[in-house]
Design a protein around this motif. Structure first.
Motif, mmCIF file in Angstrom:
data_model
loop_
_atom_site.group_PDB
_atom_site.id
_atom_site.type_symbol
_atom_site.label_atom_id
_atom_site.label_comp_id
_atom_site.label_asym_id
_atom_site.label_seq_id
_atom_site.Cartn_x
_atom_site.Cartn_y
_atom_site.Cartn_z
ATOM 1 N N GLY A 68 -15.900 -23.344 15.240
ATOM 2 C CA GLY A 68 -17.340 -23.377 14.491
ATOM 3 C C GLY A 68 -17.420 -23.880 13.171
ATOM 4 O O GLY A 68 -16.423 -24.473 12.520
ATOM 5 N N VAL A 69 -18.721 -23.632 12.816
ATOM 6 C CA VAL A 69 -18.790 -24.283 11.362
ATOM 7 C C VAL A 69 -19.207 -23.131 10.395
ATOM 8 O O VAL A 69 -20.438 -22.544 10.688
ATOM 9 C CB VAL A 69 -20.022 -25.281 11.183
ATOM 10 N N PRO A 70 -18.421 -22.691 9.752
ATOM 11 C CA PRO A 70 -18.813 -21.375 8.850
ATOM 12 C C PRO A 70 -19.813 -21.600 7.962
ATOM 13 O O PRO A 70 -20.050 -22.427 7.356
ATOM 14 C CB PRO A 70 -17.227 -21.022 8.241
ATOM 15 N N ARG A 71 -20.638 -20.617 7.719
ATOM 16 C CA ARG A 71 -21.467 -20.332 6.670
ATOM 17 C C ARG A 71 -20.824 -20.275 5.291
ATOM 18 O O ARG A 71 -19.847 -19.948 5.327
ATOM 19 C CB ARG A 71 -22.558 -19.242 6.794
ATOM 20 N N ARG A 72 -21.355 -20.693 4.384
ATOM 21 C CA ARG A 72 -20.779 -20.424 2.823
ATOM 22 C C ARG A 72 -20.249 -19.092 2.626
ATOM 23 O O ARG A 72 -21.108 -18.096 2.748
ATOM 24 C CB ARG A 72 -21.601 -20.940 1.625
ATOM 25 N N GLY A 73 -19.295 -18.832 2.321
ATOM 26 C CA GLY A 73 -18.694 -17.466 2.042
ATOM 27 C C GLY A 73 -18.234 -16.454 3.373
ATOM 28 O O GLY A 73 -17.798 -15.778 3.270
ATOM 29 N N GLU A 74 -18.382 -17.271 4.415
ATOM 30 C CA GLU A 74 -17.826 -16.789 5.736
ATOM 31 C C GLU A 74 -16.403 -16.448 5.868
ATOM 32 O O GLU A 74 -16.042 -15.359 6.345
ATOM 33 C CB GLU A 74 -18.498 -17.260 6.978
ATOM 34 N N LEU A 75 -15.928 -17.639 5.279
ATOM 35 C CA LEU A 75 -14.333 -17.360 5.606
ATOM 36 C C LEU A 75 -13.761 -16.385 4.664
ATOM 37 O O LEU A 75 -12.817 -15.517 4.919
ATOM 38 C CB LEU A 75 -13.704 -18.905 5.393
ATOM 39 N N ALA A 76 -14.037 -16.385 3.285
ATOM 40 C CA ALA A 76 -13.979 -15.420 2.494
ATOM 41 C C ALA A 76 -13.962 -13.825 2.830
ATOM 42 O O ALA A 76 -13.418 -12.963 2.675
ATOM 43 C CB ALA A 76 -14.298 -15.690 1.270
ATOM 44 N N ALA A 77 -15.507 -13.687 3.450
ATOM 45 C CA ALA A 77 -15.917 -12.497 3.853
ATOM 46 C C ALA A 77 -14.683 -11.892 5.064
ATOM 47 O O ALA A 77 -14.417 -10.729 5.139
ATOM 48 C CB ALA A 77 -17.327 -12.536 4.421
ATOM 49 N N LEU A 78 -14.561 -12.951 5.996
ATOM 50 C CA LEU A 78 -13.417 -12.879 6.898
ATOM 51 C C LEU A 78 -12.195 -12.191 6.339
ATOM 52 O O LEU A 78 -11.431 -11.223 6.727
ATOM 53 C CB LEU A 78 -13.424 -13.761 7.769
ATOM 54 N N GLU A 79 -11.555 -12.866 5.294
ATOM 55 C CA GLU A 79 -10.357 -12.729 4.913
ATOM 56 C C GLU A 79 -10.215 -11.022 4.173
ATOM 57 O O GLU A 79 -9.338 -10.419 4.302
ATOM 58 C CB GLU A 79 -10.045 -13.675 3.552
ATOM 59 N N ARG A 80 -11.421 -10.855 3.453
ATOM 60 C CA ARG A 80 -11.739 -9.451 2.935
ATOM 61 C C ARG A 80 -11.653 -8.320 3.869
ATOM 62 O O ARG A 80 -10.952 -7.481 3.826
ATOM 63 C CB ARG A 80 -13.106 -9.507 2.231
ATOM 64 N N ARG A 81 -12.315 -8.739 5.173
ATOM 65 C CA ARG A 81 -12.331 -7.600 6.273
ATOM 66 C C ARG A 81 -10.947 -7.636 6.709
ATOM 67 O O ARG A 81 -10.386 -6.235 7.176
ATOM 68 C CB ARG A 81 -13.334 -7.985 7.277
ATOM 69 N N LEU A 82 -10.209 -8.436 7.051
ATOM 70 C CA LEU A 82 -8.737 -8.612 7.383
ATOM 71 C C LEU A 82 -7.883 -7.625 6.416
ATOM 72 O O LEU A 82 -7.149 -6.988 6.943
ATOM 73 C CB LEU A 82 -8.292 -9.967 7.701
ATOM 74 N N ARG A 83 -8.078 -8.035 5.116
ATOM 75 C CA ARG A 83 -7.125 -7.174 4.010
ATOM 76 C C ARG A 83 -7.534 -5.788 4.249
ATOM 77 O O ARG A 83 -6.587 -4.904 4.109
ATOM 78 C CB ARG A 83 -7.587 -7.866 2.727
ATOM 79 N N ARG A 84 -8.706 -5.424 4.446
ATOM 80 C CA ARG A 84 -8.965 -4.004 4.421
ATOM 81 C C ARG A 84 -8.395 -3.405 5.595
ATOM 82 O O ARG A 84 -8.270 -1.960 5.839
ATOM 83 C CB ARG A 84 -10.593 -3.842 4.366
ATOM 84 N N ALA A 85 -8.270 -4.219 6.584
ATOM 85 C CA ALA A 85 -7.602 -3.664 8.058
ATOM 86 C C ALA A 85 -5.981 -3.799 7.750
ATOM 87 O O ALA A 85 -5.680 -3.597 8.887
ATOM 88 C CB ALA A 85 -7.946 -4.426 9.082
ATOM 89 N N GLY A 86 -5.694 -4.048 6.739
ATOM 90 C CA GLY A 86 -4.118 -4.286 6.597
ATOM 91 C C GLY A 86 -3.719 -5.560 6.902
ATOM 92 O O GLY A 86 -2.439 -5.710 7.015
ATOM 93 N N ILE A 87 -4.457 -6.699 7.049
ATOM 94 C CA ILE A 87 -4.019 -7.925 7.799
ATOM 95 C C ILE A 87 -4.065 -9.073 6.804
ATOM 96 O O ILE A 87 -4.969 -9.255 6.221
ATOM 97 C CB ILE A 87 -4.701 -8.196 8.975
ATOM 98 N N ALA A 88 -3.063 -9.687 6.286
ATOM 99 C CA ALA A 88 -2.929 -10.749 5.253
ATOM 100 C C ALA A 88 -2.888 -12.119 6.165
ATOM 101 O O ALA A 88 -1.887 -12.209 7.002
ATOM 102 C CB ALA A 88 -1.946 -10.549 4.355
ATOM 103 N N LEU A 89 -3.681 -13.203 5.816
ATOM 104 C CA LEU A 89 -3.514 -14.366 6.467
ATOM 105 C C LEU A 89 -2.346 -15.136 5.678
ATOM 106 O O LEU A 89 -2.414 -15.324 4.495
ATOM 107 C CB LEU A 89 -4.842 -15.062 6.406
ATOM 108 N N THR A 90 -1.611 -15.909 6.364
ATOM 109 C CA THR A 90 -0.463 -16.758 5.941
ATOM 110 C C THR A 90 -0.956 -18.309 6.403
ATOM 111 O O THR A 90 -1.275 -18.295 7.730
ATOM 112 C CB THR A 90 0.639 -16.570 6.196
ATOM 113 N N GLY A 91 -0.869 -19.261 5.964
ATOM 114 C CA GLY A 91 -0.968 -20.647 6.121
ATOM 115 C C GLY A 91 -2.676 -21.005 6.712
ATOM 116 O O GLY A 91 -2.850 -21.731 7.503
ATOM 117 N N ALA A 92 -3.455 -20.280 6.073
ATOM 118 C CA ALA A 92 -5.005 -20.409 6.255
ATOM 119 C C ALA A 92 -5.067 -22.018 5.908
ATOM 120 O O ALA A 92 -4.851 -22.663 5.100
ATOM 121 C CB ALA A 92 -5.909 -19.608 5.600
#
Length: 215
Positions: A187-211
């Protein structure tokens, strides 16, 4: 895929991009030596399978598809023929409207000034043109920045996309699919959508590598 064009679609991403727009979420597609080599005939086989399963369209993006104009022309010409066979009476998609959407970072005048690029895009029903500009966010459907233009090129393209040319989207614009050892975002993310996704994942204990959107 359900985020780059109307309905359920087959998505094909080319590898290699000499434009390298700042802020691109697909930096992993820039290197022309990356990815996996596929023949045009194998990709057309995937398209025929998708048509038989009820696909509403084909979306080709990248990377930069027009950096491989000869192969792209062969792919899109073959896709048009396969569509004609599928929608014919007795075909698996008989009577259905199915479109071909092509993304390029080149401007329309850059496309038309190059014979090979111009030959390739003539097979597309709709063309999205223009380099991604991170400083020009937009809510327009299926476009990443406000400078990009969606240009129907055929009667089919005009019929399917006219209502979407000025349509905006307010909700999430990404589709998440779990791959083999990774997570893929379409898809085509809105501004800030990728950062918001990373924050939600971190709260769930998931860290992205190689984004793919980070250097």
């Amino acid at each position: 895929m359900e985020t780059l064009g109307p309905g359920r679609r087959l998505g094909i991403w080319s590898q290699g991009c000499g434009l390298a727009c700042a802020g691109c979420m697909s930096r992993h597609t820039w290197d022309p030596s990356g990815g996996a080599s596929r023949t045009v005939s194998s990709l057309l086989g995937l398209w025929r399978e998708a048509l038989a399963r009820g696909a509403d369209g084909l979306t080709v993006s990248g990377g930069e598809p027009l950096d491989q104009p000869t192969a792209l022309e062969a792919l899109l010409a073959g896709a048009v023929r396969a569509r004609a066979e599928a929608v014919a009476p007795g075909g698996p998609a008989a009577g259905r409207e199915i479109d071909i959407l092509l993304y390029t970072g080149y401007e329309e005048e850059e496309v038309e000034a190059d014979a090979a690029r111009s030959a390739a895009v003539r097979h597309a029903d709709v063309l999205v043109t223009g380099r991604f500009q991170v400083a020009e966010p937009t809510a327009l459907a299926w476009r990443g920045s406000a400078n990009q233009r969606m240009r129907p090129r055929t009667a089919r393209g005009r019929a399917r996309y006219q209502e979407h040319l000025a349509r905006t989207e307010s909700g999430p614009r990404l589709q998440m699919v779990e791959g083999d050892g990774d997570v893929r975002l379409y898809g085509v993310p809105r501004r800030g959508e990728l950062a918001a996704l990373e924050r939600r994942l971190r709260r769930a204990g998931i860290a992205l590598t190689g984004a793919s959107w980070r250097p």
